[in-house]
Design a protein around this motif. Sequence first.
Motif, PDB file in Angstrom:
ATOM      1  N   GLN A 133       0.846  -1.196   0.000  1.00 16.81           N
ATOM      2  CA  GLN A 133       0.000   0.000   0.000  1.00 16.81           C
ATOM      3  C   GLN A 133       0.877   1.240   0.000  1.00 16.81           C
ATOM      4  O   GLN A 133       1.837   1.351   0.760  1.00 16.81           O
ATOM      5  CB  GLN A 133      -0.913   0.014   1.226  1.00 16.81           C
ATOM      6  N   VAL A 134       0.541   2.177  -0.886  1.00 16.03           N
ATOM      7  CA  VAL A 134       1.293   3.426  -1.034  1.00 16.03           C
ATOM      8  C   VAL A 134       0.427   4.593  -0.577  1.00 16.03           C
ATOM      9  O   VAL A 134      -0.778   4.628  -0.832  1.00 16.03           O
ATOM     10  CB  VAL A 134       1.722   3.634  -2.502  1.00 16.03           C
ATOM     11  N   SER A 135       1.048   5.551   0.081  1.00 16.86           N
ATOM     12  CA  SER A 135       0.359   6.760   0.541  1.00 16.86           C
ATOM     13  C   SER A 135       1.236   7.968   0.243  1.00 16.86           C
ATOM     14  O   SER A 135       2.440   7.947   0.515  1.00 16.86           O
ATOM     15  CB  SER A 135       0.086   6.672   2.054  1.00 16.86           C
ATOM     16  N   ILE A 136       0.649   9.005  -0.340  1.00 16.76           N
ATOM     17  CA  ILE A 136       1.360  10.266  -0.557  1.00 16.76           C
ATOM     18  C   ILE A 136       1.035  11.166   0.629  1.00 16.76           C
ATOM     19  O   ILE A 136      -0.129  11.521   0.843  1.00 16.76           O
ATOM     20  CB  ILE A 136       0.935  10.948  -1.874  1.00 16.76           C
ATOM     21  N   GLN A 137       2.048  11.515   1.406  1.00 21.17           N
ATOM     22  CA  GLN A 137       1.817  12.202   2.673  1.00 21.17           C
ATOM     23  C   GLN A 137       2.498  13.562   2.724  1.00 21.17           C
ATOM     24  O   GLN A 137       3.572  13.764   2.155  1.00 21.17           O
ATOM     25  CB  GLN A 137       2.306  11.331   3.837  1.00 21.17           C
ATOM     26  N   GLY A 138       1.838  14.480   3.437  1.00 21.15           N
ATOM     27  CA  GLY A 138       2.420  15.785   3.699  1.00 21.15           C
ATOM     28  C   GLY A 138       3.394  15.714   4.855  1.00 21.15           C
ATOM     29  O   GLY A 138       3.601  14.653   5.471  1.00 21.15           O
ATOM     30  N   ASP A 139       3.979  16.858   5.204  1.00 25.74           N
ATOM     31  CA  ASP A 139       4.971  16.892   6.286  1.00 25.74           C
ATOM     32  C   ASP A 139       4.388  16.468   7.627  1.00 25.74           C
ATOM     33  O   ASP A 139       5.114  16.001   8.505  1.00 25.74           O
ATOM     34  CB  ASP A 139       5.563  18.305   6.413  1.00 25.74           C
ATOM     35  N   ASP A 140       3.064  16.612   7.782  1.00 30.80           N
ATOM     36  CA  ASP A 140       2.414  16.233   9.039  1.00 30.80           C
ATOM     37  C   ASP A 140       1.990  14.774   9.078  1.00 30.80           C
ATOM     38  O   ASP A 140       1.430  14.308  10.079  1.00 30.80           O
ATOM     39  CB  ASP A 140       1.196  17.131   9.291  1.00 30.80           C
ATOM     40  N   GLY A 141       2.223  14.041   7.988  1.00 23.08           N
ATOM     41  CA  GLY A 141       1.862  12.631   7.942  1.00 23.08           C
ATOM     42  C   GLY A 141       0.476  12.365   7.411  1.00 23.08           C
ATOM     43  O   GLY A 141       0.090  11.203   7.240  1.00 23.08           O
ATOM     44  N   ASP A 142      -0.301  13.416   7.151  1.00 23.31           N
ATOM     45  CA  ASP A 142      -1.640  13.219   6.600  1.00 23.31           C
ATOM     46  C   ASP A 142      -1.561  12.877   5.117  1.00 23.31           C
ATOM     47  O   ASP A 142      -0.714  13.403   4.388  1.00 23.31           O
ATOM     48  CB  ASP A 142      -2.492  14.483   6.775  1.00 23.31           C
ATOM     49  N   GLU A 143      -2.468  12.010   4.684  1.00 21.04           N
ATOM     50  CA  GLU A 143      -2.497  11.631   3.272  1.00 21.04           C
ATOM     51  C   GLU A 143      -3.050  12.772   2.432  1.00 21.04           C
ATOM     52  O   GLU A 143      -4.052  13.402   2.791  1.00 21.04           O
ATOM     53  CB  GLU A 143      -3.354  10.377   3.080  1.00 21.04           C
ATOM     54  N   LEU A 144      -2.417  13.021   1.303  1.00 24.25           N
ATOM     55  CA  LEU A 144      -2.800  14.124   0.433  1.00 24.25           C
ATOM     56  C   LEU A 144      -3.809  13.670  -0.617  1.00 24.25           C
ATOM     57  O   LEU A 144      -3.983  12.476  -0.874  1.00 24.25           O
ATOM     58  CB  LEU A 144      -1.559  14.694  -0.254  1.00 24.25           C
TER      59      LEU A 144
ATOM     60  N   GLU B  77       5.479  13.230   0.102  1.00 25.22           N
ATOM     61  CA  GLU B  77       6.438  12.141   0.216  1.00 25.22           C
ATOM     62  C   GLU B  77       5.748  10.806  -0.028  1.00 25.22           C
ATOM     63  O   GLU B  77       4.661  10.542   0.489  1.00 25.22           O
ATOM     64  CB  GLU B  77       7.087  12.131   1.603  1.00 25.22           C
ATOM     65  N   ILE B  78       6.387   9.946  -0.818  1.00 25.83           N
ATOM     66  CA  ILE B  78       5.852   8.620  -1.101  1.00 25.83           C
ATOM     67  C   ILE B  78       6.189   7.707   0.083  1.00 25.83           C
ATOM     68  O   ILE B  78       7.361   7.520   0.419  1.00 25.83           O
ATOM     69  CB  ILE B  78       6.447   8.053  -2.400  1.00 25.83           C
ATOM     70  N   CYS B  79       5.145   7.174   0.708  1.00 22.34           N
ATOM     71  CA  CYS B  79       5.308   6.297   1.878  1.00 22.34           C
ATOM     72  C   CYS B  79       4.655   4.949   1.569  1.00 22.34           C
ATOM     73  O   CYS B  79       3.745   4.860   0.745  1.00 22.34           O
ATOM     74  CB  CYS B  79       4.681   6.933   3.111  1.00 22.34           C
ATOM     75  N   VAL B  80       5.094   3.890   2.251  1.00 20.19           N
ATOM     76  CA  VAL B  80       4.634   2.554   1.895  1.00 20.19           C
ATOM     77  C   VAL B  80       4.584   1.650   3.122  1.00 20.19           C
ATOM     78  O   VAL B  80       5.384   1.791   4.056  1.00 20.19           O
ATOM     79  CB  VAL B  80       5.546   1.946   0.798  1.00 20.19           C
ATOM     80  N   ILE B  81       3.625   0.737   3.131  1.00 17.51           N
ATOM     81  CA  ILE B  81       3.548  -0.334   4.125  1.00 17.51           C
ATOM     82  C   ILE B  81       3.315  -1.657   3.401  1.00 17.51           C
ATOM     83  O   ILE B  81       2.806  -1.686   2.285  1.00 17.51           O
ATOM     84  CB  ILE B  81       2.424  -0.113   5.166  1.00 17.51           C
ATOM     85  N   GLY B  82       3.679  -2.747   4.054  1.00 15.19           N
ATOM     86  CA  GLY B  82       3.453  -4.062   3.481  1.00 15.19           C
ATOM     87  C   GLY B  82       4.559  -5.033   3.852  1.00 15.19           C
ATOM     88  O   GLY B  82       5.591  -4.650   4.418  1.00 15.19           O
ATOM     89  N   PRO B  83       4.372  -6.326   3.537  1.00 14.66           N
ATOM     90  CA  PRO B  83       5.333  -7.366   3.951  1.00 14.66           C
ATOM     91  C   PRO B  83       6.730  -7.225   3.365  1.00 14.66           C
ATOM     92  O   PRO B  83       7.661  -7.854   3.864  1.00 14.66           O
ATOM     93  CB  PRO B  83       4.676  -8.665   3.447  1.00 14.66           C
ATOM     94  N   ALA B  84       6.907  -6.428   2.298  1.00 11.83           N
ATOM     95  CA  ALA B  84       8.237  -6.279   1.691  1.00 11.83           C
ATOM     96  C   ALA B  84       9.090  -5.239   2.397  1.00 11.83           C
ATOM     97  O   ALA B  84      10.286  -5.122   2.102  1.00 11.83           O
ATOM     98  CB  ALA B  84       8.108  -5.909   0.212  1.00 11.83           C
ATOM     99  N   VAL B  85       8.511  -4.480   3.322  1.00 10.35           N
ATOM    100  CA  VAL B  85       9.283  -3.453   4.031  1.00 10.35           C
ATOM    101  C   VAL B  85      10.257  -4.135   4.997  1.00 10.35           C
ATOM    102  O   VAL B  85       9.901  -5.070   5.714  1.00 10.35           O
ATOM    103  CB  VAL B  85       8.352  -2.491   4.794  1.00 10.35           C
ATOM    104  N   PHE B  86      11.472  -3.644   5.016  1.00  8.16           N
ATOM    105  CA  PHE B  86      12.538  -4.263   5.808  1.00  8.16           C
ATOM    106  C   PHE B  86      12.276  -4.170   7.310  1.00  8.16           C
ATOM    107  O   PHE B  86      11.365  -3.465   7.764  1.00  8.16           O
ATOM    108  CB  PHE B  86      13.886  -3.640   5.446  1.00  8.16           C
ATOM    109  N   ALA B  87      13.102  -4.879   8.078  1.00  7.40           N
ATOM    110  CA  ALA B  87      12.928  -4.919   9.531  1.00  7.40           C
ATOM    111  C   ALA B  87      13.500  -3.690  10.226  1.00  7.40           C
ATOM    112  O   ALA B  87      13.254  -3.477  11.407  1.00  7.40           O
ATOM    113  CB  ALA B  87      13.592  -6.176  10.096  1.00  7.40           C
ATOM    114  N   GLY B  88      14.255  -2.874   9.498  1.00 10.08           N
ATOM    115  CA  GLY B  88      14.884  -1.694  10.081  1.00 10.08           C
ATOM    116  C   GLY B  88      16.376  -1.699   9.793  1.00 10.08           C
ATOM    117  O   GLY B  88      16.920  -2.670   9.269  1.00 10.08           O
ATOM    118  N   TYR B  89      17.047  -0.601  10.134  1.00 10.61           N
ATOM    119  CA  TYR B  89      18.493  -0.512   9.953  1.00 10.61           C
ATOM    120  C   TYR B  89      19.187  -1.160  11.149  1.00 10.61           C
ATOM    121  O   TYR B  89      18.783  -0.970  12.299  1.00 10.61           O
ATOM    122  CB  TYR B  89      18.933   0.939   9.821  1.00 10.61           C
TER     123      TYR B  89
END
Length: 546
Positions: free
Chosen positions: A365-376, A383-395
């Motif tokens: 799932q992709v979301s285009i978000q403003g600086d406050d995190g709200d979806e535009l 900013e292009i933001c994304v969630i889903g099983p392909a997202v890494f575990a972190g740095y």
Amino acid sequence: MSGEIATAPAGGVARMSRRVMNLAHILTQNARRHGDRPGFIWAGRQWNWKEIDAAVSALAAGLAARGIVKGDRILVHSKNCAEMFWSMFAAFRLGAVWVPTNFRLMPDEVAYLGTSSGARAFLCHGDFPEHAAAVKAESKVLDFTWRIGEGAFGETSLDEVIAANDGAQVANRAVDADDPCWFFFTSGTTGRSKAAVLTHGQMAFVVTNHLCDLMPGTTESDASLVVAPLSHGAGVHQLVQAARGVPTILLPTERFDIDEAFRLIETHRVTNIFTVPTILKMLVEHPAVDKHDHSSLRYIIYAGAPMYREDQKAALAKLGKVLVQYFGLGEVTGNITVLPPALHDPDDGPGARIGTCGFERTGMQVSIQGDDGDELEPFQTGEICVIGPAVFAGYYENPEANAKAFRDGWFRTGDLGHMDNEGFVYITGRASDMYISGGSNIYPREVEEKILTHPAIGEVAVLGVPDPVWGEVGVAVCVARDGQAVSEAELAAFLGAKIPRYKMPKRFFFWEQLPKSGYGKVPKRLVRDELEARGLLEQIAKRAEQ
């Protein structure tokens, strides 16, 4: 951690650790089902899947005998070769973590990656004794160094380890979904590279997703050519190929020989290639494209950066509708959007999806978000933001970077763009590439696309530089096509009819080539460094003061 059980909140179901397939089971399957079929072809030699599985078990046995256990990190610095491919699956088989680096990095850079990852073992190509020495000198936890190929350093070579453990049977170690399998280093566009932690569960989804969205219908009858380092995107691509029993074909040397690439495509009836736009452009513009039969190609998958429209049209004209674009960072393992062949329109007519990088990948799932995190709203840039099983575990061991990378569970890509009403995503550029001139946001990609419509321009990079009056102004660094020439005044006049005045670059420079990273990209930081090295930034500043 593996084996832990957490209690679910208020009336929920207890969440247990999830056992998943060890990715090395891919080799186990291939040895059973396709044992006598070729799985790897390189420099005039080929290995079938039974031989590959046996070599991986022998290497895993040697590593285990040297004390490598589940969770240990194995640093690998190598040119593309058979042993590098074996090392990935050997690490997976033991439940260890594969930590590959770009072979073009300098010794001190590899030493940093080895130290920051806490690697206990170092598998180093014989051409890089300085890298082996640097890693050994810097690391406090490194136990041993083994050499890949010929050379005069290391305890032993991988060939000797494999020969000594011939016939060894090593079972695939039990792993959970969150167990790390790969430290995927970011390309380091700003500051030091960071280790993105990829896991067995995540990568099983990535393999399935790539097969579903990028190259549907792939079977053991296909063939794949490698034209990029296996340490990064090409390595992910080849893992996907292995999952379907597809043979991987390497160029004979690290040199990108385009004529040889097309010869291999013709000889082995190659059906898919993973590459980046700059490399695809080189393939299309080389005379070899007209000398060899490439009709077997079904999918040429390009990623790493959007492809300029003029280059895209040229590729479609030469190769047909075989292009597949995906957008995805290493942290999301390439799984954000896809633009399949059917949507690569060679014409600019009504209905053409010009400039899009495609729609959301299956399960993402992709979301285009403003600086406050709200979806535009659709068509608003954010900013292009994304969630889903392909997202890494972190740095790895980098809480500060993790805090910046995630917001309310969404991974923040750092790329700017918008989405239309049908869910197609359009990338404006990196947030770090945008510059502000006279209070107006300028997105370099838009200007670059217009410049590339000039028939004499083959490559361009636009970036913002400091200006005492406007804050920042744009400069364009151009590369002319062979046998073509254009002046700064002519290009400015050409561009003046296509963009508003405030977006017009203040200067146009013409170079023989643009600086490129080890992955074939053109990072703006390298262009900026070269501008400074040539004294051009100082020259621009002096002109502004006059």
